[in-house]
Scaffold this active site. Structure first.
Site, PDB file in Angstrom:
ATOM      1  N   ASP A 108       6.206   0.330   7.039  1.00  0.00           N
ATOM      2  CA  ASP A 108       4.591   0.229   6.758  1.00  0.00           C
ATOM      3  C   ASP A 108       4.133   1.165   5.614  1.00  0.00           C
ATOM      4  OD1 ASP A 108       2.157  -0.709   6.850  1.00  0.00           O
ATOM      5  OD2 ASP A 108       1.632   0.311   8.729  1.00  0.00           O
ATOM      6  N   ASP A 143      -0.102   4.386   1.186  1.00  0.00           N
ATOM      7  CA  ASP A 143      -0.433   5.290   2.001  1.00  0.00           C
ATOM      8  C   ASP A 143       0.255   4.912   3.167  1.00  0.00           C
ATOM      9  OD1 ASP A 143      -2.211   2.818   2.037  1.00  0.00           O
ATOM     10  OD2 ASP A 143      -3.474   4.155   3.331  1.00  0.00           O
ATOM     11  N   HIS A 194       0.607  -1.088   0.020  1.00  0.00           N
ATOM     12  CA  HIS A 194      -0.104   0.062   0.133  1.00  0.00           C
ATOM     13  C   HIS A 194       0.778   1.192   0.132  1.00  0.00           C
ATOM     14  CE1 HIS A 194       0.480   0.726   4.517  1.00  0.00           C
ATOM     15  NE2 HIS A 194       0.253  -0.566   4.565  1.00  0.00           N
ATOM     16  N   GLU A 196       3.574  -6.516   3.958  1.00  0.00           N
ATOM     17  CA  GLU A 196       3.369  -5.842   5.171  1.00  0.00           C
ATOM     18  C   GLU A 196       4.476  -6.083   6.291  1.00  0.00           C
ATOM     19  OE1 GLU A 196       1.256  -3.422   6.286  1.00  0.00           O
ATOM     20  OE2 GLU A 196      -0.651  -3.763   5.104  1.00  0.00           O
ATOM     21  N   GLU A 209      -5.137   1.754   2.269  1.00  0.00           N
ATOM     22  CA  GLU A 209      -5.264   0.519   2.885  1.00  0.00           C
ATOM     23  C   GLU A 209      -5.355   0.993   4.512  1.00  0.00           C
ATOM     24  OE1 GLU A 209      -3.718  -2.918   5.605  1.00  0.00           O
ATOM     25  OE2 GLU A 209      -2.958  -0.625   5.335  1.00  0.00           O
ATOM     26  N   GLU A 210      -4.753   2.183   5.102  1.00  0.00           N
ATOM     27  CA  GLU A 210      -4.765   2.176   6.208  1.00  0.00           C
ATOM     28  C   GLU A 210      -6.111   3.049   6.661  1.00  0.00           C
ATOM     29  OE1 GLU A 210      -2.443   1.393   8.299  1.00  0.00           O
ATOM     30  OE2 GLU A 210      -0.834   1.376   7.457  1.00  0.00           O
TER      31      GLU A 210
HETATM   32 ZN   LIG Z   1       0.582  -1.364   6.417  1.00  0.00          ZN
END
Ligand SMILES: [Zn+2]
Length: 381
Positions: free
Chosen positions: A110, A80, A78, A167, A142-143
């Site tokens: 992350d 973001d 991801h 991840e 995603e977050e």
């Molecule tokens: Zn993540």
């Protein structure tokens, strides 16, 4: 254009803020991150498609494909990050700083770091024909809402034999996580003077029964479902907050409860919602109130890839670790819905994610590139 090295790519990704948040004031576009990846991957010969996220003009996914044909491998990350509190950081969260054999910065573990390493791993495969495609996938939001992953499911793409989501798992494969639901129950009664209950309909009286019913439902779920691979080995249901009423001598006219439910693999979100509605809605009539149960967001399904899967076995062999279950949610169930054998495997520790002074340890970098190259070799050559 000469392609930047790993460190330069990481620096540029971290320097492009891409916070996603359900709080509109904090929410930012991810297009600058997508644009960097697009430029680098196109220079490597990837066929790049920027896929808009419906209803969100400042967000997009990137599907970058090298080679063609059936099968293949998706490396997914991801774009973001979560919001951050710069005053709690020792250095600027948007500038990669190296100290103590670590790279500090928002998104280093992350998980912009993984995206930079996936591009780095891909560099070794651009001068040979691939039998099956290598796809680097970069997703939006995603977050927050997972709207990027949901858009992929709606579009039915990408397709490949296997997908690795990078991840931060400390380079240990993950094949299971719980799902997540956040739900609200709103009760609208009628207020009145407390001296005569017949003057109103008490929302708190109804809510008390709702709480009892949900607690009973929780006990039933926990006696029915159990998975010892998880540290908390049963589904959980947490009463998170409750708001209602205004005064002790008024009949409570309105009350709202919010709770979170974390199902184990094998429990469907729709099935749980249907069961909750069926159990709660009768209280509306019984107490003469309006009762509504609704999701606060669409939810994240639980995820499980069988221990016997080809990808799980390969990841276990390459990392020397048995695949495990984790407590956080990811985009894995969405990629799995697209028909891909899916695992989570990435550099950095989840303990550093969503924290001030987030970092990626330098000693995670080369092993990640090596593992990804071996996976690409297995699935694409
Ligand atoms: Zn993540």
């Amino acid at each position: 254009m000469p392609l930047p090295d790993t460190m330069t790519m990481l620096r540029e990704l971290i320097a492009a803020p891409s916070i996603s948040s359900t709080t509109p004031d904090w929410d930012q576009s991810n297009l600058a991150v997508i644009e960097h990846l697009h430029t680098w991957l196109e220079a490597l010969g990837f066929n790049c498609e920027v896929m808009p996220v419906p209803g969100e003009p400042t967000k997009a996914n990137l599907i970058a494909t090298l080679g063609s044909g059936p099968g293949g491998l998706v490396l997914s990350g991801h774009t973001d990050t979560v919001p951050c509190d710069p005053q709690l950081w020792r250095s600027d969260p948007f500038k990669v700083e190296e100290r103590d054999q670590r790279l500090y910065g928002l998104g280093t573990c992350d998980m912009k770091g993984f995206l930079a390493l996936a591009v780095e791993a891909a560099k070794s495969f651009t001068d040979q024909p691939l039998k099956s495609p290598l796809i680097i996938l970069a997703t939006a939001d995603e977050e927050s809402s997972m709207s990027g992953a949901r858009a992929l499911v709606d579009a039915g793409r990408p397709k490949a034999r296997a997908a690795v989501i990078g991840e931060p798992s400390s380079l240990k494969p993950v094949r299971m996580h719980k799902g997540m639901m956040m739900e609200a129950v709103r009760i609208e009664g009628r207020s009145g003077h407390s001296s005569d209950p017949s003057l109103g309909a008490n929302a708190l009286d109804a809510m008390q029964q709702v709480l009892n019913e949900l607690a009973a439902f929780r006990s039933e779920l926990q006696s029915r479902y159990h998975n010892s691979d998880f540290r908390v080995d049963v589904p959980t249901l947490n009463f998170g907050c409750i708001h209602g009423g205004d005064n002790p001598n008024r009949i409570c006219g309105q009350c709202e409860l919010e709770f979170d439910l974390r199902p184990l693999p094998g429990m469907s979100l729709e099935g749980l919602r249907d069961a909750i509605s069926a159990r709660l809605l009768p209280f509306g009539e019984r107490f003469g109130v309006k009762l509504e149960a609704r999701p606060l967001f669409p939810g994240i399904p639980a995820f499980e890839t069988p221990a016997s899967s080809e990808l799980v076995n390969l990841a276990e062999k390459l990392t020397g670790h048995k695949a495990q279950a984790v407590a956080y949610g990811t985009e894995a169930p969405f990629l799995q819905q697209l028909g891909m054998d899916t695992i989570i495997l990435g550099p950095g520790s989840i303990d550093q994610a969503h924290q001030p002074d987030e970092y990626l340890a330098l000693d995670q970098i080369q092993p990640t590139i090596d593992i990804l190259k071996q996976m690409i070799t297995r699935y694409c050559l």
